[in-house]
Design an enzyme around this catalytic site. Structure first.
Site, PDB file in Angstrom:
ATOM      1  N   LYS A 150     -19.769  46.559  -7.971  1.00  0.00           N
ATOM      2  CA  LYS A 150     -20.416  47.486  -6.836  1.00  0.00           C
ATOM      3  C   LYS A 150     -21.651  47.644  -7.237  1.00  0.00           C
ATOM      4  O   LYS A 150     -22.714  47.953  -6.314  1.00  0.00           O
ATOM      5  CB  LYS A 150     -19.561  48.857  -7.003  1.00  0.00           C
ATOM      6  CG  LYS A 150     -18.025  48.713  -6.390  1.00  0.00           C
ATOM      7  CD  LYS A 150     -17.164  49.931  -6.722  1.00  0.00           C
ATOM      8  CE  LYS A 150     -16.861  50.379  -7.684  1.00  0.00           C
ATOM      9  NZ  LYS A 150     -16.036  49.441  -8.903  1.00  0.00           N
ATOM     10  N   GLN A 196     -14.797  53.139  -9.130  1.00  0.00           N
ATOM     11  CA  GLN A 196     -13.338  52.673  -9.272  1.00  0.00           C
ATOM     12  C   GLN A 196     -13.063  51.920  -8.053  1.00  0.00           C
ATOM     13  O   GLN A 196     -13.913  51.472  -7.554  1.00  0.00           O
ATOM     14  CB  GLN A 196     -12.340  53.862  -9.260  1.00  0.00           C
ATOM     15  CG  GLN A 196     -12.606  54.576 -10.649  1.00  0.00           C
ATOM     16  CD  GLN A 196     -13.658  55.560 -10.838  1.00  0.00           C
ATOM     17  OE1 GLN A 196     -13.819  56.612 -10.108  1.00  0.00           O
ATOM     18  NE2 GLN A 196     -14.383  55.650 -11.794  1.00  0.00           N
ATOM     19  N   GLY A 242     -18.453  52.525 -14.768  1.00  0.00           N
ATOM     20  CA  GLY A 242     -19.342  51.727 -15.507  1.00  0.00           C
ATOM     21  C   GLY A 242     -19.846  50.609 -14.300  1.00  0.00           C
ATOM     22  O   GLY A 242     -19.118  49.709 -14.169  1.00  0.00           O
ATOM     23  N   HIS A 243     -21.126  50.797 -13.979  1.00  0.00           N
ATOM     24  CA  HIS A 243     -21.868  49.865 -13.081  1.00  0.00           C
ATOM     25  C   HIS A 243     -22.954  49.097 -13.666  1.00  0.00           C
ATOM     26  O   HIS A 243     -23.689  49.743 -14.278  1.00  0.00           O
ATOM     27  CB  HIS A 243     -22.124  50.822 -11.739  1.00  0.00           C
ATOM     28  CG  HIS A 243     -21.031  51.136 -11.142  1.00  0.00           C
ATOM     29  ND1 HIS A 243     -21.230  52.140  -9.741  1.00  0.00           N
ATOM     30  CD2 HIS A 243     -19.799  51.367 -11.195  1.00  0.00           C
ATOM     31  CE1 HIS A 243     -19.922  52.639  -9.418  1.00  0.00           C
ATOM     32  NE2 HIS A 243     -19.038  52.040 -10.254  1.00  0.00           N
ATOM     33  N   SER A 277     -21.461  36.880  -4.038  1.00  0.00           N
ATOM     34  CA  SER A 277     -22.168  36.910  -5.463  1.00  0.00           C
ATOM     35  C   SER A 277     -21.892  35.841  -6.167  1.00  0.00           C
ATOM     36  O   SER A 277     -20.863  35.481  -6.454  1.00  0.00           O
ATOM     37  CB  SER A 277     -22.066  38.311  -5.855  1.00  0.00           C
ATOM     38  OG  SER A 277     -22.579  38.360  -7.276  1.00  0.00           O
ATOM     39  N   THR A 312      -6.513  56.763 -10.940  1.00  0.00           N
ATOM     40  CA  THR A 312      -7.687  57.753 -11.407  1.00  0.00           C
ATOM     41  C   THR A 312      -7.264  59.116 -10.529  1.00  0.00           C
ATOM     42  O   THR A 312      -6.367  59.028  -9.735  1.00  0.00           O
ATOM     43  CB  THR A 312      -9.054  57.471 -11.405  1.00  0.00           C
ATOM     44  OG1 THR A 312      -9.885  58.234 -11.863  1.00  0.00           O
ATOM     45  CG2 THR A 312      -9.598  57.196  -9.790  1.00  0.00           C
ATOM     46  N   GLY A 351     -11.191  48.357  -9.413  1.00  0.00           N
ATOM     47  CA  GLY A 351     -12.522  48.557 -10.035  1.00  0.00           C
ATOM     48  C   GLY A 351     -13.140  47.505 -10.585  1.00  0.00           C
ATOM     49  O   GLY A 351     -12.838  46.382 -10.578  1.00  0.00           O
ATOM     50  N   ASP A 352     -14.406  47.972 -10.778  1.00  0.00           N
ATOM     51  CA  ASP A 352     -15.072  46.534 -11.724  1.00  0.00           C
ATOM     52  C   ASP A 352     -15.439  45.393 -10.845  1.00  0.00           C
ATOM     53  O   ASP A 352     -15.533  44.323 -11.253  1.00  0.00           O
ATOM     54  CB  ASP A 352     -14.726  46.191 -12.837  1.00  0.00           C
ATOM     55  CG  ASP A 352     -14.375  47.530 -13.895  1.00  0.00           C
ATOM     56  OD1 ASP A 352     -15.353  48.110 -14.057  1.00  0.00           O
ATOM     57  OD2 ASP A 352     -13.297  47.380 -14.636  1.00  0.00           O
ATOM     58  N   THR A 373     -17.317  50.564 -19.506  1.00  0.00           N
ATOM     59  CA  THR A 373     -17.196  51.793 -20.197  1.00  0.00           C
ATOM     60  C   THR A 373     -16.707  52.023 -21.423  1.00  0.00           C
ATOM     61  O   THR A 373     -17.168  52.558 -22.346  1.00  0.00           O
ATOM     62  CB  THR A 373     -16.525  53.012 -19.148  1.00  0.00           C
ATOM     63  OG1 THR A 373     -17.330  52.898 -17.923  1.00  0.00           O
ATOM     64  CG2 THR A 373     -16.442  54.153 -19.698  1.00  0.00           C
TER      65      THR A 373
HETATM   66  P1  GDP Z   1     -18.659  47.668 -10.884  1.00  0.00           P
HETATM   67  O1  GDP Z   1     -17.992  48.926 -11.879  1.00  0.00           O
HETATM   68  O2  GDP Z   1     -18.015  47.402  -9.629  1.00  0.00           O
HETATM   69  O3  GDP Z   1     -20.067  48.070 -10.630  1.00  0.00           O
HETATM   70  O4  GDP Z   1     -18.654  46.374 -11.895  1.00  0.00           O
HETATM   71  P2  GDP Z   1     -18.850  46.198 -13.274  1.00  0.00           P
HETATM   72  O5  GDP Z   1     -20.495  46.359 -13.550  1.00  0.00           O
HETATM   73  O6  GDP Z   1     -18.039  47.346 -14.275  1.00  0.00           O
HETATM   74  O7  GDP Z   1     -18.473  44.580 -13.611  1.00  0.00           O
HETATM   75  C1  GDP Z   1     -19.035  43.759 -13.047  1.00  0.00           C
HETATM   76  C2  GDP Z   1     -19.382  42.956 -14.156  1.00  0.00           C
HETATM   77  O8  GDP Z   1     -19.700  41.559 -13.262  1.00  0.00           O
HETATM   78  C3  GDP Z   1     -20.762  43.147 -14.660  1.00  0.00           C
HETATM   79  O9  GDP Z   1     -20.655  42.545 -15.798  1.00  0.00           O
HETATM   80  C4  GDP Z   1     -21.651  42.522 -13.764  1.00  0.00           C
HETATM   81  O10 GDP Z   1     -22.985  42.094 -14.296  1.00  0.00           O
HETATM   82  C5  GDP Z   1     -21.114  40.995 -13.499  1.00  0.00           C
HETATM   83  N1  GDP Z   1     -21.178  40.578 -12.062  1.00  0.00           N
HETATM   84  C6  GDP Z   1     -21.436  41.110 -10.964  1.00  0.00           C
HETATM   85  N2  GDP Z   1     -21.316  40.103  -9.939  1.00  0.00           N
HETATM   86  C7  GDP Z   1     -21.242  38.839 -10.559  1.00  0.00           C
HETATM   87  C8  GDP Z   1     -21.378  37.608 -10.189  1.00  0.00           C
HETATM   88  O11 GDP Z   1     -21.238  37.202  -8.963  1.00  0.00           O
HETATM   89  N3  GDP Z   1     -21.226  36.526 -11.084  1.00  0.00           N
HETATM   90  C9  GDP Z   1     -21.203  36.887 -12.470  1.00  0.00           C
HETATM   91  N4  GDP Z   1     -20.975  35.825 -13.302  1.00  0.00           N
HETATM   92  N5  GDP Z   1     -21.123  37.954 -13.125  1.00  0.00           N
HETATM   93  C10 GDP Z   1     -21.380  39.051 -11.979  1.00  0.00           C
HETATM   94  P1  IMO Z   2     -15.813  51.515 -11.971  1.00  0.00           P
HETATM   95  O1  IMO Z   2     -16.510  52.364 -11.048  1.00  0.00           O
HETATM   96  C1  IMO Z   2     -11.848  50.172 -13.591  1.00  0.00           C
HETATM   97  C2  IMO Z   2      -8.964  53.135 -14.823  1.00  0.00           C
HETATM   98  C3  IMO Z   2      -8.804  53.417 -16.130  1.00  0.00           C
HETATM   99  C4  IMO Z   2      -7.148  53.887 -16.113  1.00  0.00           C
HETATM  100  C5  IMO Z   2      -7.161  54.553 -14.473  1.00  0.00           C
HETATM  101  C6  IMO Z   2      -7.500  56.382 -14.928  1.00  0.00           C
HETATM  102  O2  IMO Z   2     -16.626  50.774 -13.115  1.00  0.00           O
HETATM  103  O3  IMO Z   2     -15.243  50.444 -11.020  1.00  0.00           O
HETATM  104  P2  IMO Z   2      -9.398  57.877 -15.632  1.00  0.00           P
HETATM  105  O4  IMO Z   2     -10.309  57.603 -16.751  1.00  0.00           O
HETATM  106  O5  IMO Z   2     -10.059  57.454 -14.462  1.00  0.00           O
HETATM  107  O6  IMO Z   2      -8.390  58.990 -15.652  1.00  0.00           O
HETATM  108  O7  IMO Z   2      -8.722  56.349 -15.728  1.00  0.00           O
HETATM  109  O8  IMO Z   2      -8.475  54.249 -14.029  1.00  0.00           O
HETATM  110  N1  IMO Z   2     -10.665  53.444 -14.418  1.00  0.00           N
HETATM  111  C7  IMO Z   2     -11.383  52.134 -14.174  1.00  0.00           C
HETATM  112  N2  IMO Z   2     -11.057  50.859 -14.063  1.00  0.00           N
HETATM  113  N3  IMO Z   2     -13.248  50.597 -13.230  1.00  0.00           N
HETATM  114  C8  IMO Z   2     -13.417  52.024 -13.120  1.00  0.00           C
HETATM  115  O9  IMO Z   2     -14.776  52.158 -12.546  1.00  0.00           O
HETATM  116  C9  IMO Z   2     -12.491  52.652 -13.564  1.00  0.00           C
HETATM  117  N4  IMO Z   2     -12.542  54.116 -13.762  1.00  0.00           N
HETATM  118  C10 IMO Z   2     -11.206  54.366 -14.360  1.00  0.00           C
HETATM  119  O10 IMO Z   2      -8.818  52.233 -16.766  1.00  0.00           O
HETATM  120  O11 IMO Z   2      -6.511  52.797 -15.835  1.00  0.00           O
HETATM  121 MG    MG Z   3     -17.196  49.108 -13.812  1.00  0.00          MG
END
Ligand code: GDP
Ligand code: IMO
Ligand code: MG
Length: 417
Positions: free
Chosen positions: A16, A217, A40-41, A406, A232, A12-13, A293
């Site tokens: 996306k 995720q 959390g996107h 990116s 998850t 995750g994170d 998140t």
């Molecule tokens: P998601 O859950 O997959 O949508 O990712 P998140 O938003 O939770 O986490 C990605 C974090 O990295 C966010 O704070 C974005 O703004 C940041 N981000 C995404 N791509 C890049 C990149 O290429 N460089 C940097 N420095 N930050 C990035």
């Molecule tokens: P995005 O979409 C990163 C993790 C939680 C925990 C496990 C189970 O932003 O990539 P849950 O609340 O789903 O039952 O928790 O999954 N987790 C994530 N980790 N990015 C996420 O979403 C996540 N959503 C859940 O931290 O380890």
């Molecule tokens: Mg996220």
């Protein structure tokens, strides 16, 4: 652009939200198929950061329909907060549609989630958003669906039944129940607000060839293919798309795996390349690795190729997007895990040792850092030579094209090859 899907390749994170925001420019529909408010996107409108939890990242485009699929679990209270947030940024919520078959997360589910974590010796580290308990009710055929919100008397009696079940099974106490009295009032109000967005989304899913599917995720958090039980409760991997949206397998043209240039994980569970040293701290600080998140610090480590190989295999990725390359700008030396060793055996694919994490040792290859800024670079040729080599090296060991790279958080900080 035909039907494409953006899927998290790691835990995750991966970024996306940013990739969906970029690729949704000529798309009619963006649809989520699983998960809920645990996601959390992060996207940017001009210089304003917006974190989306349940609303698809296509909301950034005023002409794009945003679908919340039947495979999702919807938290009405959180969704109303998100509606307010996106409206305050000048975006419209008129194009948001919720599948009538999506399941509903109630305040009871959130209580059960938090209580279960507090009681457990082997904590998963959930987001506390009630995700697991909502899916438990779904699979136990006791769930409340979005279509149930359309009849408020019926909804009230279903919530009563849910409360009694939770009390009788001692998942919540009567004191707990008192503590969420206001929250329950909020819940019923929120249900009324979101009701006008609930509909049959199947005609919209099937009414266009310009659909972008947004995963939440990541593959290693998948209930079936992830690091169980530290996962998850849904299927973020590509298999979840077809059931979570009613979109047949043969309709999906392009599966895009999103990978960070290193690895992070938030919550508990195995993480073979995790760093506990200064390099780990450096990735966390420069990468601002704190959960979008929950705000929790994300654990950080080097890029893990056996994990990526597994993820590519499970999802059937056609191509990869590599994010956050710029976070590696200041490292003298970068490591890539190319193989795992486990009890004297070696493998380049995590699937060999998926249930033996305690014994896995990552084997690293060192590659030189480039020691200059790549932030905002938008063409491959403008990357420093050593950064180009890092990308090419990973492409070679994974045998898959890295089509997007990116180089910063903003929409256009992107190399398209
Ligand atoms: P998601 O859950 O997959 O949508 O990712 P998140 O938003 O939770 O986490 C990605 C974090 O990295 C966010 O704070 C974005 O703004 C940041 N981000 C995404 N791509 C890049 C990149 O290429 N460089 C940097 N420095 N930050 C990035
Ligand atoms: P995005 O979409 C990163 C993790 C939680 C925990 C496990 C189970 O932003 O990539 P849950 O609340 O789903 O039952 O928790 O999954 N987790 C994530 N980790 N990015 C996420 O979403 C996540 N959503 C859940 O931290 O380890
Ligand atoms: Mg996220």
């Amino acid at each position: 652009m035909a039907i494409s899907a953006i899927i998290g390749g790691q835990w995750g994170d991966e970024g996306k939200g940013k990739v969906v925001d970029l690729l949704s420019s000529n798309v009619d529909v963006v649809a989520r198929y699983q998960g809920g408010a645990n996601a959390g996107h992060t996207v940017y409108k001009d210089n304003q950061k917006i974190v989306l939890h349940q609303i698809p990242s296509g909301v950034m485009r005023s002409d794009c329909k945003c679908l919340l699929g039947n495979g999702m679990v919807i938290d009405p209270i959180e969704l109303v907060k998100e509606f307010e947030n996106v409206k305050s940024k000048g975006l419209t919520i008129d194009n948001i549609f919720i599948s009538m078959n999506a399941h509903i997360t109630s305040p009871i589910h959130k209580l059960i989630d938090i209580n279960s974590e507090n009681k457990s010796k082997n904590k998963i580290g959930t987001t506390g958003k009630g995700i697991g308990p909502t899916y438990v009710d779904k699979y136990n055929r006791k769930g409340i669906r979005a279509c149930d919100l359309l009849d408020s008397e019926n909804l009230k009696s279903k919530i009563e039944v849910q409360i009694n079940r939770a009390l009788n099974s001692q998942q919540i106490s009567s004191n707990d129940l008192k503590s969420i009295k206001d929250e329950l009032d909020n819940f019923f109000n929120a249900c009324i607000i979101i009701a006008s967005h609930i509909t049959d989304i199947i005609p919209m899913v099937h009414g266009t060839n310009n659909l972008l599917v947004e995963g939440a995720q990541g593959t290693l958090l998948d209930i079936d293919h992830g690091t169980y039980p530290f996962v998850t409760s849904s299927n973020p991997s590509s298999g979840g798309i077809t059931t979570g949206l009613g979109l047949p397998l043969n309709k999906i043209d392009r599966l895009i795996g999103i990978f960070k240039a290193y690895t992070t994980r938030v919550g508990n569970g195995p993480f073979p390349t995790e760093l506990f040293d200064q390099d780990g701290e450096k990735l966390q600080n420069i990468g601002k690795e704190f959960g979008a998140t929950t705000g929790r610090p994300r654990r950080c480590g080097w890029f893990d190729a056996p994990l990526a190989n597994y993820s590519i295999m499970i999802n059937g990725f056609n191509e990869i997007t590599m994010t956050k390359l710029d976070i590696l700008d200041e490292f003298d030396e970068i490591k890539v895990c190319t193989e795992y060793e486990c009890n004297g055996k070696r493998s380049k694919n995590l699937s060999t040792f998926i249930n033996q994490f305690e014994d896995i040792k990552p084997i690293y290859t060192k590659v030189p850092g480039w020691k200059c800024s790549t932030v905002g670079t938008d063409s491959f040729n403008n990357l420093p030579k050593k950064a180009q080599e890092y990308i090419q090296y990973i492409e070679q060991i994974l045998s898959i094209p890295i089509k997007h790279i990116s180089t910063g958080p903003k929409r256009n900080d992107m190399i398209i090859r």
